[in-house]
Design an enzyme around this catalytic site. Structure first.
Site, PDB file in Angstrom:
ATOM      1  CB  ILE A   1      -0.961  -0.011   1.214  1.00  0.00           C
ATOM      2  CG1 ILE A   1      -1.895   1.216   1.198  1.00  0.00           C
ATOM      3  CG2 ILE A   1      -0.245  -0.103   2.547  1.00  0.00           C
ATOM      4  CD1 ILE A   1      -3.036   1.148   2.218  1.00  0.00           C
ATOM      5  CB  SER A   2       1.320   4.037  -2.375  1.00  0.00           C
ATOM      6  OG  SER A   2       1.644   3.335  -3.546  1.00  0.00           O
ATOM      7  CD  GLN A   3       6.254   7.977   1.685  1.00  0.00           C
ATOM      8  OE1 GLN A   3       6.968   7.440   0.833  1.00  0.00           O
ATOM      9  NE2 GLN A   3       6.636   9.037   2.357  1.00  0.00           N
TER      10      GLN A   3
END
Length: 213
Positions: free
Chosen positions: A63-65
Site C-alpha cells: 500500500i503506497s506511502q
C-alpha cells in the site's frame, strides 16, 4: 471494520505531515483525512496505518506511502466527473482517493488475489469505481478511452505507448518511470503526437507487471 475517534485523530496528524511536506491541494488532503487507511491493511495495527510509510499487502505488493498517493493525486488535477484510468488497483487505497475527488474511476489490477479482494472490499466501504478490471495495465483500457487522466501506481521500466494514446488532448498521465528507483513523470497531451513532459524527483514503487501470456 471500525473507524474510531482515535483513527480520525491519527488521520488529521497525517494530513498535517503531508501539508508540511508540500501537499497543498485541499481536496486531496480532505480525501486523505477521510479514508480509513487502517482498513486497507492486512493487520489492523493502528500504530503503523497513519505513518507516512508504505506497507506490505497481499501478493508481494504494497500500500503506497500516503505522501506518494497525495503527490500523484495532486499532479492529476482531477475535477468532479473526470474519467480516470488507474493502473494497479492494489489495496484500493488510491482508488478510494480518486473516488472521493469525484472521478469516474476505471482501475486495472494484474494480481488475481488482489483483484478479487479489492473488488469485494471497496464497495463495502462505499467507494464505487465505475469498473475494476483484472488485466494487463501496459495495454490500458482502449474500449473506455479517451481519459482525462491516467495514473500508474507501480514502477514502469518504460512509458507504455498505449497509455499515452488513451489520453484526451489536455489529459495528464502520471507515471513513475525507472527500474530500481523511479522518477515521477507527468505527461500532458498537447496534440495528436505532442506531449509535454515534467519530472518530479525520485520515488520507489513495486514493479509494474507485464502479462507474459
Amino acid at each position: 471494520m471500525k473507524d474510531t475517534f482515535k483513527h480520525q485523530g491519527l488521520r488529521q496528524q497525517l494530513v498535517n505531515v503531508l501539508k508540511n511536506k508540500g501537499i497543498t491541494n485541499e481536496k486531496v488532503l480532505q480525501a486523505i483525512g477521510k479514508i480509513p487507511r487502517h482498513l486497507f491493511m492486512d493487520s489492523s495495527f493502528l500504530d503503523h496505518a497513519y505513518q507516512d510509510k508504505a506497507f506490505p499487502i497481499a501478493a508481494d505488493q504494497t500500500i503506497s506511502q500516503p505522501y506518494t498517493v497525495a503527490f500523484q493525486s495532486e499532479l492529476l488535477q482531477i475535477e468532479p466527473g473526470h474519467k480516470v484510468l488507474e493502473i494497479g488497483t492494489g489495496s484500493g487505497y488510491q482508488t478510494a482517493v480518486l473516488c472521493l475527488l469525484g472521478a469516474r474511476v476505471f482501475s486495472i489490477e494484474r494480481q488475481q488475489e488482489l483483484f478479487k479482494k479489492t473488488s469485494r472490499f471497496l464497495p463495502k466501504l462505499g467507494y464505487r469505481a465505475k469498473k475494476l478490471i483484472f488485466g494487463d495495465g501496459y495495454k490500458g483500457l482502449p474500449e473506455e478511452a479517451p481519459f482525462d487522466s491516467i495514473i500508474v501506481t507501480a514502477g514502469a521500466p518504460f512509458v507504455p505507448k498505449p497509455l499515452l494514446g488513451q489520453l484526451k488532448i489536455g489529459g495528464r498521465l502520471v507515471i513513475p518511470v525507472g527500474d530500481e528507483v523511479q522518477i515521477m513523470t507527468l505527461f500532458i497531451r498537447k496534440g495528436q503526437k505532442e506531449f509535454e513532459q515534467h519530472e518530479f524527483g525520485e520515488f520507489r514503487f513495486v514493479p509494474l507487471l507485464e502479462d507474459k501470456n
